[in-house]
Design an enzyme around this catalytic site. Structure first.
Site, mmCIF file in Angstrom:
data_model
loop_
_atom_site.group_PDB
_atom_site.id
_atom_site.type_symbol
_atom_site.label_atom_id
_atom_site.label_comp_id
_atom_site.label_asym_id
_atom_site.label_seq_id
_atom_site.Cartn_x
_atom_site.Cartn_y
_atom_site.Cartn_z
ATOM 1 N N CYS A 191 -4.574 6.548 -6.703
ATOM 2 C CA CYS A 191 -3.272 6.258 -6.108
ATOM 3 C C CYS A 191 -3.453 5.680 -4.709
ATOM 4 O O CYS A 191 -4.097 4.652 -4.556
ATOM 5 C CB CYS A 191 -2.393 7.509 -6.138
ATOM 6 S SG CYS A 191 -0.655 7.186 -5.801
ATOM 7 N N GLN A 192 -2.942 6.348 -3.676
ATOM 8 C CA GLN A 192 -3.126 5.845 -2.316
ATOM 9 C C GLN A 192 -4.614 5.811 -1.953
ATOM 10 O O GLN A 192 -5.048 4.969 -1.154
ATOM 11 C CB GLN A 192 -2.366 6.758 -1.349
ATOM 12 C CG GLN A 192 -2.353 6.297 0.086
ATOM 13 C CD GLN A 192 -1.774 7.359 1.019
ATOM 14 O OE1 GLN A 192 -1.918 8.541 0.793
ATOM 15 N NE2 GLN A 192 -1.100 6.928 2.059
#
Lengths: 347, 355
Positions: free
Chosen positions: B148-149
């Site tokens: 994700c991030q």
């Protein structure tokens, strides 16, 4: 007082519910007789029973389990109320009057909306949206007058405080307006969801399909609500409303801290501004430390490399005094640096 | 004709069944005393401020793949989702696939961390962890797996420190933040991030939870719990659900300056695909990511839509780009039974071919 565990109570509660179910079945027969359990016609009896059971058993659970099961019980109560309410509404058709199923499930849907913990989806939002038509002009006039009053600069020794408090009130009003707009949108979503469900049920009926269980109805309702919700919350209007809500709340929050600062300072306590200044300086120092540490590591590797190279070329034990002096000087250059004092060594 | 075929007796029976399951479920939940998470044995390798770098132990004497993998998780949630329980652990799968696995646990930022920037995280913490692993294994390059991030961090790092990265894997990673179906990105478009960070310091985890739940409120705050009653009478399912609940609501606060930068430059400015991101004074250009890339995305991801992840293909500079679509959601890609069978093996095989 007898010491009865929760299992006994649970079994008793289940037995009571079985008797209710049997009474329900008797009610559904044409030549039914009145039963002593007249409260079974009350949609709340099931959810009340569940509530009583929860009161008995909740104390036996750990706090984290209590929180989780409480959510389930609330869902269960809502489920019970709506199932019984729907059954009642449908039963009215058996008296010979065709049931208006559209009204019946619209009532159920609106009760479901209240059960969702997502606060803006409540009936309150729906009501607020309805009242805006009649109260809107008055509220707007009052708001404008109040804004004018709050915009008047303060006077006297306490003018700074007056200005701060006036700004706080103005920001509070702005947040309330943003909240009202936000709740209004969700009220519209609630109303539209009920119509979407009606449409979906109509489509099912047209296709000759049917809802066999209350759970199927619930799942269909969730699908309809999510569809309507997605349609609204992707719009530019909603994005603006959402942004205005968060921004106004943050502006109010920030100003609250600004208002509190003189009081906190007067009490001799550290203020937020002071803490932020310290944090910024701390962060700057940390960054500088990182740079210094990286540079030291790099230099350390260079020194280690030079030391390794000098060990490969050992100084001569014999030779002329000049050569011996040169060899000693070379060994002094490659010696490990002394550790610096307290200012340099500590990190 | 009415589409309803629910009689009062049927409704009562359904209620009885529901209540019976609820009762059985409550008994199971009451007996759950320890919701331990993180099952794969690991050792702490490095610690700095709130960050801890872990290495996971393998039962094998020698790993099949000598190049270690560093998992870079997002800041937004806790990384134990990748090692939730015995039968739901991507990390366990990667270790069993013969990989040497490291993971960065970013910790829980407090007010002392509100000044941390993306440069501190990517060019500071992450870079130092990479160096420690490189030195420990006497390697010039290691593999990165960003989630994700964390995948965004991996991409930025691979662009500015490409000499230290051998292969990059991104999982459910947003690249183009302005795709039409990205609801989260649309919502923050008119957010005054400066005001938000100035008001809160560190952005509260509860605020982010509220936003995530708001993406699908009816399913996530209502239907999920009604569904759960059907499974609660199974103790294992009840425990799995409780662990997931623990993780979902275990959200650290976000360091203020990092949040400010990330939302303004990535979400609002879409700077990653536009080449406008600066980390440590160096511009991040995805065309500088010339190492092999495996991009894994979830087909039903409502948080990071597939289109946001798949955009990497047209921006990254590598000739060795691969995609893997997983038929699940943003969380299912770590914890579903199917993901345990598919994802670690796919990653292991892909890395083995490039070692």
């Amino acid at each position: 007082m007898t010491n009865r565990d929760s299992t006994d109570w649970t079994e008793e509660w289940l037995n009571v519910q079985r008797r209710y179910a049997q009474d329900w079945a008797r009610l559904a027969t044409p030549n039914r007789t009145e039963t002593p359990h007249s409260s079974t016609s009350d949609p709340d009896s099931w959810s009340e029973a569940l509530g009583h059971w929860w009161q008995l058993t909740s104390a036996t659970l750990s706090p984290s389990a209590q929180e989780f099961v409480a959510k389930l019980v609330k869902q269960g109560q809502s489920y019970s109320q709506n199932a019984m309410g729907l059954a009642q509404a449908l039963e009215s058709g058996k008296a010979g009057i065709p049931p208006d199923w559209h009204d019946a499930f619209t009532q159920v849907v609106e009760a479901w909306n209240d059960a969702i913990p997502f606060a803006p989806m409540s009936q309150e939002g729906l009501t607020g949206a309805n009242l805006e038509g009649t109260m809107g002009d008055f509220a707007k006039l009052t708001s404008e007058r109040l804004e004018q009053l709050l915009a008047v600069p303060g006077v006297g020794a306490g003018r700074e405080t007056q200005d701060r408090l006036g700004e706080l009130a103005r920001l509070g009003m702005k947040y309330q307006n943003a909240w009202r707009d936000y709740v209004g949108v969700h009220g519209e979503i609630s109303k539209e969801s009920a119509h979407a469900l009606a449409q979906a049920l109509g489509d099912l009926a047209a296709q000759g399909e049917s809802i066999e269980t209350y759970r199927e109805l619930y799942d269909l309702w969730v699908d309809c609500c999510e569809r309507v919700y997605a349609k609204h919350v992707t719009s530019d209007e909603y994005v603006g409303i959402f942004g205005a809500l968060v921004n106004s709340l943050m502006a109010y929050t920030l100003h609250c801290k600004y208002v509190a600062e003189p009081v906190v300072r007067g009490l001799g306590l550290p203020t937020r501004s002071e803490m932020e200044t310290l944090m910024q300086r701390f962060h700057t120092l940390r960054c500088e430390n990182d740079v210094i540490r990286t540079e030291l590591d790099r230099l350390g590797k260079i020194v280690t490399g030079l030391q390794a190279r000098s060990c490969d070329t050992k100084p001569e034990t014999g030779g002329t005094p000049r050569k011996r002096k040169a060899a000693r000087k070379a060994s002094l250059v490659t010696r490990a640096p002394r550790k610096s004092g307290a200012h340099g060594a500590k990190r | 004709m009415t589409p309803f075929r629910i009689t009062p007796a049927q409704a009562a029976e359904e209620m009885l069944d529901f209540h019976s399951k609820l009762k059985a479920g409550a008994e199971h939940v009451a007996n759950i005393t320890d919701l331990g998470v993180g099952v794969t044995p690991r050792d702490e390798v490095y610690r700095e401020n709130k960050l801890v770098l872990y290495r996971y132990r393998s039962r094998r004497k020698n790993s099949i793949n000598p190049v270690p993998v560093l998992i870079v998780y997002a800041l937004v949630n806790r990384p134990y989702m990748t090692d939730l329980q015995q039968n739901r652990s991507i990390i366990k799968g990667l270790v069993e696939a013969g990989l040497v696995v490291y993971l960065i646990d970013w910790g829980y930022p407090d007010r002392a961390d509100c000044g941390l920037t993306l440069t501190d995280y990517i060019n500071g913490y992450l870079d130092r962890c990479v160096d420690i692993i490189r030195d420990g294994h006497n390697l010039k390059q290691i593999n990165l797996l960003g989630i994700c991030q964390g995948g965004v961090f991996g991409l930025c790092y691979s662009a500015i420190r490409r000499s230290k990265v051998k292969n990059l894997i991104t999982m459910v990673t947003p690249v183009d933040f302005h795709t039409p179906d990205n609801l989260l990105s649309r919502w923050v478009r008119q957010l005054d991030v400066d005001l938000l960070v100035d008001a809160t310091g560190n952005v509260p985890g509860e605020f982010l939870n509220w936003i995530f739940l708001s993406l699908k409120p009816f399913r996530l705050t209502g239907q999920k719990y009604v569904d759960m009653v059907d499974s609660l009478d199974d103790r294992d399912k009840a425990e799995t659900f409780m662990r997931m609940e623990k993780w979902i609501f275990d959200s650290p606060d976000q360091a203020g300056e990092t949040f400010r930068e990330f939302v303004k430059e990535f979400f609002q400015g879409n700077g990653l695909v536009a080449g406008k991101i600066q980390i440590g004074g160096r511009r991040v250009d995805l065309r500088d990511v010339t190492i092999p890339v495996l991009n894994i995305y979830a087909a039903e991801d409502h948080l990071v839509p597939p289109s946001a992840s798949k955009a990497l293909k047209q921006h990254v500079g590598t000739d060795d780009y691969s995609e893997l679509e997983f038929g699940g959601g943003h969380i299912g890609i770590y914890v579903s039974a199917r993901s345990q069978r598919e994802v670690p093996a796919a990653i292991g095989n892909w890395l083995d071919l490039r070692t």
